[in-house]
Design a protein around this motif. Structure first.
Motif, short mmCIF file in Angstrom:
data_model
loop_
_atom_site.label_atom_id
_atom_site.label_comp_id
_atom_site.label_asym_id
_atom_site.label_seq_id
_atom_site.Cartn_x
_atom_site.Cartn_y
_atom_site.Cartn_z
N ALA A 1 41.79 34.14 29.60
CA ALA A 1 40.95 33.05 29.45
C ALA A 1 40.05 32.67 30.51
O ALA A 1 38.97 32.25 30.46
CB ALA A 1 42.10 32.01 29.57
N LEU A 2 40.55 33.20 31.86
CA LEU A 2 39.52 32.91 32.92
C LEU A 2 38.21 33.71 32.89
O LEU A 2 37.17 33.30 33.24
CB LEU A 2 40.14 33.42 34.28
N TRP A 3 38.21 34.93 32.44
CA TRP A 3 37.26 35.75 32.03
C TRP A 3 36.44 35.69 30.69
O TRP A 3 35.62 36.39 30.40
CB TRP A 3 37.36 37.25 32.43
N GLN A 4 36.99 34.68 30.12
CA GLN A 4 36.46 34.38 28.69
C GLN A 4 36.45 35.84 27.95
O GLN A 4 35.30 36.12 27.18
CB GLN A 4 35.09 33.81 28.67
N ALA A 5 37.18 36.63 27.83
CA ALA A 5 37.45 37.64 27.38
C ALA A 5 38.72 38.11 26.47
O ALA A 5 39.70 37.66 26.95
CB ALA A 5 37.02 38.94 28.11
N PRO B 1 44.67 37.54 51.25
CA PRO B 1 43.68 37.32 50.38
C PRO B 1 42.30 37.13 50.95
O PRO B 1 42.11 36.65 51.92
CB PRO B 1 44.13 35.85 49.65
N ILE B 2 41.29 37.57 49.91
CA ILE B 2 39.86 37.48 50.13
C ILE B 2 39.28 36.59 49.15
O ILE B 2 39.71 36.50 48.02
CB ILE B 2 39.22 39.01 50.48
N SER B 3 38.03 35.90 49.58
CA SER B 3 37.22 35.42 48.65
C SER B 3 35.91 36.26 47.82
O SER B 3 35.56 36.90 48.33
CB SER B 3 36.51 34.23 49.29
N LEU B 4 36.20 36.18 46.49
CA LEU B 4 35.13 37.03 45.81
C LEU B 4 34.46 35.93 44.72
O LEU B 4 35.14 34.86 44.42
CB LEU B 4 35.82 38.14 45.06
N ARG B 5 33.21 36.34 44.22
CA ARG B 5 32.67 35.41 43.05
C ARG B 5 33.05 36.15 41.84
O ARG B 5 32.80 37.47 41.27
CB ARG B 5 31.19 35.78 42.99
N LEU B 6 33.77 35.52 40.95
CA LEU B 6 34.39 35.94 39.64
C LEU B 6 33.16 35.66 38.85
O LEU B 6 32.79 34.47 38.69
CB LEU B 6 35.49 35.42 39.31
N GLN B 7 32.73 36.66 37.74
CA GLN B 7 31.76 36.43 36.87
C GLN B 7 32.38 36.65 35.24
O GLN B 7 32.98 37.70 34.68
CB GLN B 7 30.91 37.65 36.83
N PRO B 8 32.81 35.46 34.67
CA PRO B 8 33.14 35.18 33.30
C PRO B 8 31.91 35.97 32.54
O PRO B 8 31.02 36.06 32.73
CB PRO B 8 33.31 33.64 33.18
N GLU C 1 30.69 34.19 29.78
CA GLU C 1 29.77 33.26 29.35
C GLU C 1 29.24 32.24 30.19
O GLU C 1 28.16 31.88 30.41
CB GLU C 1 30.37 32.71 28.14
N ALA C 2 30.04 31.84 31.28
CA ALA C 2 30.06 30.75 32.32
C ALA C 2 29.40 31.39 33.47
O ALA C 2 29.43 32.40 33.70
CB ALA C 2 31.23 29.88 32.58
N ALA C 3 28.91 30.53 34.39
CA ALA C 3 28.35 30.67 35.83
C ALA C 3 29.60 31.38 36.60
O ALA C 3 30.66 30.93 36.46
CB ALA C 3 27.84 29.78 36.45
N ALA C 4 29.21 32.02 37.45
CA ALA C 4 30.11 32.74 38.36
C ALA C 4 30.67 31.66 39.23
O ALA C 4 30.08 30.82 39.77
CB ALA C 4 29.48 33.99 39.25
N PHE C 5 31.87 31.64 39.78
CA PHE C 5 32.41 30.84 40.76
C PHE C 5 33.53 31.59 41.48
O PHE C 5 33.85 32.69 41.30
CB PHE C 5 33.45 29.76 40.09
N ASP C 6 33.73 31.09 42.96
CA ASP C 6 34.57 31.47 43.94
C ASP C 6 36.21 31.58 43.50
O ASP C 6 36.84 30.54 42.77
CB ASP C 6 34.51 30.71 45.12
N VAL C 7 36.94 32.42 43.82
CA VAL C 7 38.26 32.87 43.58
C VAL C 7 38.84 33.61 44.88
O VAL C 7 38.14 34.24 45.53
CB VAL C 7 38.76 33.60 42.38
#
Length: 906
Positions: A55-59, A100-107, A109-115
């Motif tokens: 769901a998070l990656w919309q895939a 834990p490290i911070s990365l930019r998740l790329q779904p 359909e939607a815009a990338a956001f921090d996780v």
């Protein structure tokens, strides 16, 4: 090993989760900040994905499994070097195991956001890692849309009409779109089951979903049906009904839920196709017409049963192969192959008629009359040949002597309205029909045996010089003379009379001229259908407009080039806005010219006379030094017209007025206002209110003896004119329920007045496009786009445009390269979000052919066609073909951003 890791180790995580459960899991995850988990192998390749991860990656699960973990994120530093992704995985493995490290998740359909990402080793045999993804407390994807809002949009704004027949609760619901589909307002149609029963076609009642209950059925059952419902105006509309039936424990139908989609256009197309196929079958299978289709580019060949019958074969005896076609044609003419044979016939003509010699299975010759249509590529390669063949057994009998008596042939020629002269190989007359006798002033008996050039003597209408004999030319050279109206016929009994004639040589079996056929008549007796008049005059007008349009284009190009030159050489950007406006003006002028060349669409619309007159003036007076003054009185009503044809009317009148200025200077006044006519004031118009438009000039005027003839087809006083202009104008005006008149005085000028019925309704205003300006919210591009064009500069420029919108972009120079790129990403489950393709690719597959190939590989391919033809009919054609958008060249960054966002549904 943590408790969660142990749970994964001891329990096989389901690899297939329903989309519904994935959406709910993702919603709970985003609301609570819970972890999302992926199972990775030692190379960083995904083996299992939880529902929340999907769901998070919309895939879907299948899209994530097998992909490399670093590919799911965006990084500031990228490289195309081999092994780069593996290097990223090794760095992540080292960094994310300790904390834990911070990365930019790329779904998807939607815009990338921090996780936040943490990796934990799960075991050694085999080696596995767990990836835990956590959303920061304040972070949330920017593009999440509540499901209820999505359903509301679908319910209120889509073309789907929803319905709910709840028999258990005795409740019925029809959505507003469902009712509008049938021509009703929401309040006009009650939500009752009786409404359904009253609207359905009597012949389709058993096919409706409320009657499709299956004996013994329980639970739910899907359905997809097509039937007819009655429209508010009385006719029936075809709909496709898709939904779900709910059955009780006892098998009784409790509820029917579904949607309706209007499929009337598709049904009409299917019926038209079936009728066309039936006609083709009647001609090709049962008639005496032989049909054939030779597709050399695809290697597909088809011969109709009728064609095979001409050669003495049954349908099964002669296969549909290129060898069968070669067997049917003379061997001495096809030694170079079929493509060379068809290319050699009638060069420079796409289609032609000819007499062919075919070989019967009994090894005898069969003469047929054939019509051929050729498809030839830009590289002059024959791609396809279509045609028909009709036996000429009767014609052969006439030529041989026995068969049709000479008296019958003479009677046949006598019925023609054109004069016909037949001559033998020596140019001696062998027959005149009755019309030829009348125009030549000689009987057929008196003329037979005389040289054709002694009776048919031509003099030039302007110079009076004798003209060449068309019969002698046809026999001597074998060349045909097309329709000619520059000469007059001198038959010795008075002044020469204007004549229109054409000539064709009769070619024998050896390819030598065996005689000639001369067809002629007086131009005043010639007539064309209104459609032929409009078409012929349109091409004449295009030639007259060409010079002025080139002048306007050069002015616009001067503005464009000057602004670019200042920006490039002096770094002065102040003139670029003027250059941009000039580009848009050139684009609009091109669209007007294409619309005029194409002609009317047979669809009338309500327009303001001022708009039509301004557009006609812009094209007709382009490059002219004549002053044109346009005045439209306040309150002038609208008119309902075919826009392109009405443009042709006033362009003709303005062109005529300009040509009447013998000195090249003068003035034209165009005035429009409402006019109230009484009965009989302007015959044959009925009394009422009309729009009166007057085109007046101060030119040379029209002689009184010519005024009564100026609307006759082919009447002209110009040296190079065809006499079609005013005949066309009058024909179009009358077909629109109007009338026109003329008032002229030699030396003072001419005024043409057009009366058109008042539309009595407001102008049809097309939806205005929002300005193509770049706003901040256009930079929300997330996705990968493939762009195809054979022009290297356009490829580079458009790639920069797309990437400036923050989309990723790959480029291809032709269809083959585009297909290969698309396959590469489709094979790893990450197809391009959009592919934009140029319609025409020189020397390769264009957009239409490439789309067909991609659709076979991936039925869900999302494609936009790009073309320099700004044509609404063409856009509708490609959208009906399955393209998601139509992009007109030239375009700006804003135009690209809008169509991409529209297609992606943002």
């Amino acid at each position: 090993m943590s408790g969660l890791a142990a749970a994964f180790h001891n329990y096989n995580l389901p690899t297939r989760l329903s989309t519904h459960s994935a959406q709910h899991s993702a919603a709970r995850l985003l609301a609570t900040g819970s972890s999302t988990v992926l199972v990775l192998d030692t190379d960083g390749r995904i083996q299992v994905a939880s529902a929340a991860a999907c769901a998070l990656w919309q895939a879907g699960n299948a899209e994530l499994v097998g992909d490399l973990f670093p590919n799911l994120f965006t990084f500031d530093v990228v490289s195309r070097e081999s092994g780069w992704v593996q290097s990223q995985w090794e760095v992540l493995l080292i960094a994310a195991q300790s904390h834990p490290i911070s990365l930019r998740l790329q779904p998807k359909e939607a815009a990338a956001f921090d996780v936040n990402v943490r990796l934990e080793k799960a075991g050694d045999a085999p080696g596995r890692y767990f990836a835990f993804i956590t959303l920061p407390a304040t972070a949330a994807p920017a593009d999440t849309t509540p499901a209820d809002n999505f359903l509301t949009q679908l319910h209120e704004r889509s073309a789907l009409g929803f319905f709910d027949l709840n028999f258990q609760k005795n409740e019925v619901y029809y959505s507003p779109v469902w009712k509008r589909m049938l021509g009703y307002t929401e309040a006009a149609l009650p939500n009752t089951y009786e409404t359904w029963l009253n609207l359905i076609h009597p012949d389709d009642s058993s096919a409706a979903p409320d009657r499709q209950a299956r004996a013994g059925a329980t639970g739910t059952r899907q359905f997809s049906l097509e039937f007819r419902l009655r429209h508010a105006q009385g006719h029936y509309v075809w709909v496709q009904s898709v939904g779900l039936q709910v059955f009780g424990p006892n098998g009784a139908l409790q509820r029917v839920i579904g949607v309706h989609l209007d499929i009337a256009d598709r049904k009409e197309f299917e019926e038209a196709t079936l009728r066309a196929e039936e006609r083709l079958q009647q001609l090709g299978d049962r008639g005496r017409v032989g049909l054939f289709d030779l597709d050399f580019s695809a290697g597909l060949y088809w011969l109709s049963p009728g064609f095979k019958s001409l050669l003495g074969y049954s349908d099964a005896e002669l296969p549909d192969t290129i060898e069968s076609v070669l067997r049917a044609l003379p061997m001495d003419e096809t030694s170079g192959g079929l493509p060379a044979y068809f290319l050699a016939q009638h060069p420079n003509q796409v289609s032609y008629f000819d007499t062919l010699r075919l070989r019967h299975r009994e090894d005898r010759e069969v003469l047929v009359h054939a019509g051929i249509v050729r498809h030839i590529s830009r590289r002059k390669e024959l791609q396809r040949v279509l045609g028909f063949a009709v036996p000429l057994a009767e014609a052969s009998a006439i030529a041989a002597g026995p068969g049709l008596p000479a008296a019958h042939l003479a009677l046949l020629l006598a019925e023609l309205q054109e004069a016909v002269l037949l001559a033998d190989a020596g140019g001696q007359i062998i027959h005149l029909n009755a019309k030829a006798e009348q125009l030549l002033g000689r009987t057929s008996e008196e003329s037979i045996g005389l040289p054709a050039w002694e009776l048919f003597r031509l003099v030039h209408r302007e110079s009076g010089q004798p003209g060449e004999s068309p019969v002698a030319k046809a026999i001597g050279t074998g060349e045909a003379t097309p329709l000619n109206m520059e000469f007059a016929l001198d038959n010795g009994s008075g002044p020469p009379q204007p004549i229109a004639f054409s000539t064709r040589a009769v070619i024998d079996a050896a390819g030598r001229p065996a005689g000639a056929v001369l067809v002629f008549r007086h131009p005043g007796e010639m007539s064309l259908t209104p459609e032929e008049l409009v078409r012929a005059n349109r091409f004449e007008s295009l030639g007259q407009l060409a010079g002025g349009i080139a002048h306007d284009f050069n002015n616009l190009l001067t503005t464009i080039l000057g602004g670019v030159s200042l920006a490039k050489d002096n770094r002065d950007l102040t003139s670029l806005e003027n250059s941009e406006r000039a580009c848009l003006a050139a684009k609009a002028l091109s669209k007007q010219l294409l619309t005029f060349a194409k002609g009317g669409s047979a669809v009338r619309q309500v327009v303001k006379p001022a708009d039509i007159l301004a557009e006609a003036h812009r094209l007709a007076a382009a490059g002219s030094t004549v002053k044109v003054e346009l005045t439209v009185a306040p309150g002038t009503g609208t008119i309902c017209v075919d826009r392109a044809q009405m443009l042709q009317v006033f362009q003709n009148l303005i062109i005529n007025a300009i040509q009447a200025m013998t000195t090249g200077t003068g003035q034209i006044w165009i005035n429009a206002a409402n006019a109230v006519l009484t009965e009989g004031q302007v015959a044959p118009l009925a009394a009422g209110t009309y729009v009166q438009i007057e085109v007046q000039d101060n030119g040379s005027g029209i002689k009184p003896e010519h005024l009564e003839k100026i609307f006759d087809p082919f009447f002209t006083t110009k040296k190079s004119g065809t006499g079609l202009g005013l005949a066309t104008v009058l024909s179009i005006v009358k077909r629109h329920g109007g009338q026109m008149g003329v008032d002229s005085e030699v030396g003072r000028g001419t005024a043409f007045t057009v009366f058109l019925p008042l539309a009595d309704q407001p102008e049809e205003v097309a939806a205005r496009r929002s300005p193509s300006l770049r706003f901040r919210d256009e930079k929300i591009g997330t996705g990968r786009i493939l762009f195809m064009d054979d022009d290297e500069q356009i490829r580079a420029l458009t790639k920069n445009m797309i990437e400036s919108l923050e989309y990723k972009c790959d480029i291809a120079k032709d269809g083959d390269e585009a297909v290969q790129l698309y396959k590469r990403y489709l094979n790893i489950g990450r197809p391009y979000d959009i592919i934009i393709m140029d319609l025409t690719i020189i020397g390769g597959m264009g957009g239409e052919q490439t789309f067909k190939v991609l659709r076979e590989l991936h039925p869900e391919v999302c494609a936009i066609i790009a073309s320099g033809y700004d044509n609404e009919d063409m856009a509708r054609q490609f959208l009906a073909m399955g393209f998601c958008g139509y992009l007109t060249k030239p375009y700006r960054v804003g135009d690209l951003g809008k169509i991409i966002r529209k297609v992606l549904g943002k």
